[in-house]
Design a protein around this motif. Structure first.
Motif, PDB file in Angstrom:
ATOM      1  N   PHE A   1       0.836  -1.197   0.000  1.00  0.00           N
ATOM      2  CA  PHE A   1       0.000   0.000   0.000  1.00  0.00           C
ATOM      3  C   PHE A   1       0.874   1.252   0.000  1.00  0.00           C
ATOM      4  N   GLY A   2       1.967   1.214   0.765  1.00  0.00           N
ATOM      5  CA  GLY A   2       2.882   2.346   0.801  1.00  0.00           C
ATOM      6  C   GLY A   2       3.567   2.572  -0.533  1.00  0.00           C
ATOM      7  N   VAL A   3       3.987   1.484  -1.173  1.00  0.00           N
ATOM      8  CA  VAL A   3       4.623   1.598  -2.488  1.00  0.00           C
ATOM      9  C   VAL A   3       3.645   2.187  -3.502  1.00  0.00           C
ATOM     10  N   GLU A   4       2.421   1.694  -3.465  1.00  0.00           N
ATOM     11  CA  GLU A   4       1.400   2.204  -4.384  1.00  0.00           C
ATOM     12  C   GLU A   4       1.128   3.684  -4.127  1.00  0.00           C
ATOM     13  N   PHE A   5       1.057   4.045  -2.851  1.00  0.00           N
ATOM     14  CA  PHE A   5       0.809   5.439  -2.487  1.00  0.00           C
ATOM     15  C   PHE A   5       1.966   6.328  -2.938  1.00  0.00           C
ATOM     16  N   GLY A   6       3.191   5.834  -2.738  1.00  0.00           N
ATOM     17  CA  GLY A   6       4.357   6.597  -3.159  1.00  0.00           C
ATOM     18  C   GLY A   6       4.417   6.775  -4.661  1.00  0.00           C
ATOM     19  N   ALA A   7       4.075   5.704  -5.398  1.00  0.00           N
ATOM     20  CA  ALA A   7       4.074   5.791  -6.858  1.00  0.00           C
ATOM     21  C   ALA A   7       3.040   6.809  -7.334  1.00  0.00           C
ATOM     22  N   PHE A   8       1.865   6.788  -6.700  1.00  0.00           N
ATOM     23  CA  PHE A   8       0.833   7.752  -7.074  1.00  0.00           C
ATOM     24  C   PHE A   8       1.288   9.183  -6.785  1.00  0.00           C
ATOM     25  N   THR A   9       1.928   9.385  -5.633  1.00  0.00           N
ATOM     26  CA  THR A   9       2.379  10.729  -5.262  1.00  0.00           C
ATOM     27  C   THR A   9       3.374  11.271  -6.278  1.00  0.00           C
ATOM     28  N   LEU A  10       4.333  10.430  -6.669  1.00  0.00           N
ATOM     29  CA  LEU A  10       5.318  10.863  -7.664  1.00  0.00           C
ATOM     30  C   LEU A  10       4.655  11.149  -9.008  1.00  0.00           C
ATOM     31  N   TRP A  11       3.735  10.279  -9.411  1.00  0.00           N
ATOM     32  CA  TRP A  11       3.047  10.467 -10.687  1.00  0.00           C
ATOM     33  C   TRP A  11       2.190  11.728 -10.667  1.00  0.00           C
ATOM     34  N   ASN A  12       1.508  11.962  -9.555  1.00  0.00           N
ATOM     35  CA  ASN A  12       0.590  13.101  -9.485  1.00  0.00           C
ATOM     36  C   ASN A  12       1.330  14.432  -9.540  1.00  0.00           C
ATOM     37  N   LYS A  13       2.596  14.437  -9.126  1.00  0.00           N
ATOM     38  CA  LYS A  13       3.383  15.669  -9.194  1.00  0.00           C
ATOM     39  C   LYS A  13       3.680  16.079 -10.631  1.00  0.00           C
ATOM     40  N   THR A  14       3.573  15.132 -11.550  1.00  0.00           N
ATOM     41  CA  THR A  14       3.838  15.447 -12.957  1.00  0.00           C
ATOM     42  C   THR A  14       2.594  15.952 -13.673  1.00  0.00           C
ATOM     43  N   ARG A  15       1.446  15.919 -13.007  1.00  0.00           N
ATOM     44  CA  ARG A  15       0.189  16.317 -13.631  1.00  0.00           C
ATOM     45  C   ARG A  15      -0.012  17.825 -13.539  1.00  0.00           C
ATOM     46  N   PRO A  16      -0.779  18.412 -14.458  1.00  0.00           N
ATOM     47  CA  PRO A  16      -1.165  19.819 -14.307  1.00  0.00           C
ATOM     48  C   PRO A  16      -1.892  20.024 -12.980  1.00  0.00           C
ATOM     49  N   ALA A  17      -1.794  21.209 -12.420  1.00  0.00           N
ATOM     50  CA  ALA A  17      -2.307  21.470 -11.077  1.00  0.00           C
ATOM     51  C   ALA A  17      -3.782  21.106 -10.926  1.00  0.00           C
ATOM     52  N   ASP A  18      -4.610  21.486 -11.918  1.00  0.00           N
ATOM     53  CA  ASP A  18      -6.042  21.213 -11.797  1.00  0.00           C
ATOM     54  C   ASP A  18      -6.332  19.713 -11.864  1.00  0.00           C
TER      55      ASP A  18
ATOM     56  N   ALA B   1      -4.200  17.375 -10.988  1.00  0.00           N
ATOM     57  CA  ALA B   1      -3.636  16.767  -9.784  1.00  0.00           C
ATOM     58  C   ALA B   1      -4.621  16.823  -8.624  1.00  0.00           C
ATOM     59  N   VAL B   2      -5.369  17.926  -8.535  1.00  0.00           N
ATOM     60  CA  VAL B   2      -6.361  18.060  -7.465  1.00  0.00           C
ATOM     61  C   VAL B   2      -7.450  17.002  -7.610  1.00  0.00           C
ATOM     62  N   VAL B   3      -7.910  16.812  -8.840  1.00  0.00           N
ATOM     63  CA  VAL B   3      -8.953  15.818  -9.097  1.00  0.00           C
ATOM     64  C   VAL B   3      -8.432  14.407  -8.820  1.00  0.00           C
ATOM     65  N   SER B   4      -7.215  14.131  -9.287  1.00  0.00           N
ATOM     66  CA  SER B   4      -6.628  12.803  -9.077  1.00  0.00           C
ATOM     67  C   SER B   4      -6.475  12.500  -7.594  1.00  0.00           C
ATOM     68  N   LYS B   5      -6.052  13.506  -6.829  1.00  0.00           N
ATOM     69  CA  LYS B   5      -5.869  13.310  -5.393  1.00  0.00           C
ATOM     70  C   LYS B   5      -7.198  13.045  -4.704  1.00  0.00           C
ATOM     71  N   ALA B   6      -8.248  13.751  -5.131  1.00  0.00           N
ATOM     72  CA  ALA B   6      -9.572  13.548  -4.537  1.00  0.00           C
ATOM     73  C   ALA B   6     -10.089  12.143  -4.826  1.00  0.00           C
ATOM     74  N   ILE B   7      -9.889  11.690  -6.062  1.00  0.00           N
ATOM     75  CA  ILE B   7     -10.328  10.340  -6.432  1.00  0.00           C
ATOM     76  C   ILE B   7      -9.542   9.296  -5.648  1.00  0.00           C
TER      77      ILE B   7
END
Length: 321
Positions: free
Chosen positions: A63-80, A82-88
């Motif tokens: 779960f931690g690895v998956e969470f870390g991978a998502f965090t790194l990936w989400n930083k590459t997304r446009p700001a708007d 990234a907000v939606v991805s984080k909420a989902i």
């Protein structure tokens, strides 16, 4: 759950720790073989009574690895976006954590949140990921010195506390270390926080614990095995264990596995049963099948032996399945 990650109001659970004992083949319970449980309740309704197993700790790491991978990936997304991805992601995480059928996998996350007294999902995941990694690599010497945290409760029978140490119960070690980490974590479980928690728990510094783990893994080579196939498999597994036992940087949020050159397990897809590796293969397909066949034979012979023993003891009027 008090101070747990926030789900919807109707999804909130309360939790408490309980213990039980394993039953021996003769049907008697043994206080020297305790089990640590987490009881989940939703108001007056009982949800689950879940043991904290090695499998749940491995799931915490996944779960931690998956969470870390998502965090790194989400930083590459446009700001708007990234907000939606984080909420989902947050919505899906809460659905996972509060699914009654998934407590086998989510119990470690709940324990991390409860022990830390934190409602921050990042803090819970980061600390749980790191502490699970430590608990999975503790040796017998470390278990003998483990100090029970008062915040976890002082009503556990002495015999059961001793049993947790003697049996090297890694779920108990995980919970103990997290309680010793309480008050030391804000968003990330830092190097200093981890070392302080280890000191509170009566353990040596992390580098020494990992060195002890390496020695314990190396000792696995010394046991004689008649089967040449098993000897080869054991050597490869020992080498793989030593490769992935590396020192992490706890001052950074790095819920990320070893590099892809590190050895990994055989994976099979659920749809077409295709076999593949996500990193350097530890065992070949043939070796994996051979090891599974050995396990299946051992399991079957153990069941037959238990049935025979019970049958003899009860005049062939009782059986164990």
């Amino acid at each position: 759950m008090p101070s747990a990650p926030h789900g919807s109001a109707t999804d909130r659970w309360s939790m408490s720790f309980t213990t039980g004992t394993r039953f021996q083949p003769d049907g008697r319970s043994d206080e020297r073989l305790p089990i640590l449980f987490v009881r989940f309740d939703k108001g007056a309704k009982h949800v689950a009574r879940q043991p904290i197993t090695v499998g749940s700790l491995l799931e915490m790491r996944a779960f931690g690895v998956e969470f870390g991978a998502f965090t790194l990936w989400n930083k590459t997304r446009p700001a708007d976006e990234a907000v939606v991805s984080k909420a989902i992601r947050s919505r899906d995480t809460m659905a996972f954590l509060y699914d009654p059928s998934m407590t086998t996998y989510s119990v470690s996350s709940h324990v991390a949140a409860y022990a830390l007294g934190s409602s921050d999902v990042v803090a819970m995941t980061d600390a749980g990921f790191k502490v699970a990694d430590i608990a999975l690599n503790l040796t017998a010497n470390a278990f003998n010195k483990l100090v029970h945290p008062p915040a976890m409760g002082t009503n556990l029978p002495r015999e059961r506390l001793r049993g947790f140490r003697v049996q090297r119960d890694r779920g108990y070690a995980f919970t103990t270390l997290l309680f010793h980490l309480r008050g030391l974590v804000t968003d990330v479980a830092s190097e200093a926080a981890i070392q302080t928690a280890l000191t509170r728990a009566g353990l040596r510094p992390l580098d020494e614990l990992l060195a002890q783990a390496r020695v314990a893994i190396e000792r696995k080579r010394k046991t004689e095995l008649l089967s040449p196939e098993l000897r080869v498999i054991r050597e490869r597994l020992v080498d793989a264990g030593l490769t992935v036992l590396y020192r992490r940087n706890f001052d950074e949020l790095r819920m990320w596995p070893a590099p892809l050159i590190a050895p990994g397990p055989l994976v099979m897809t659920g749809e077409d049963c295709a076999e593949f590796h996500v990193s350097t293969p530890t065992l070949s397909v043939e070796q994996t099948c051979f090891l599974h066949d050995c396990y299946s034979r051992l399991r079957d012979q153990t069941k037959l032996a238990l049935r025979a023993a019970r049958g003899f003891e009860f005049g062939w009027s009782d059986y164990v399945y």
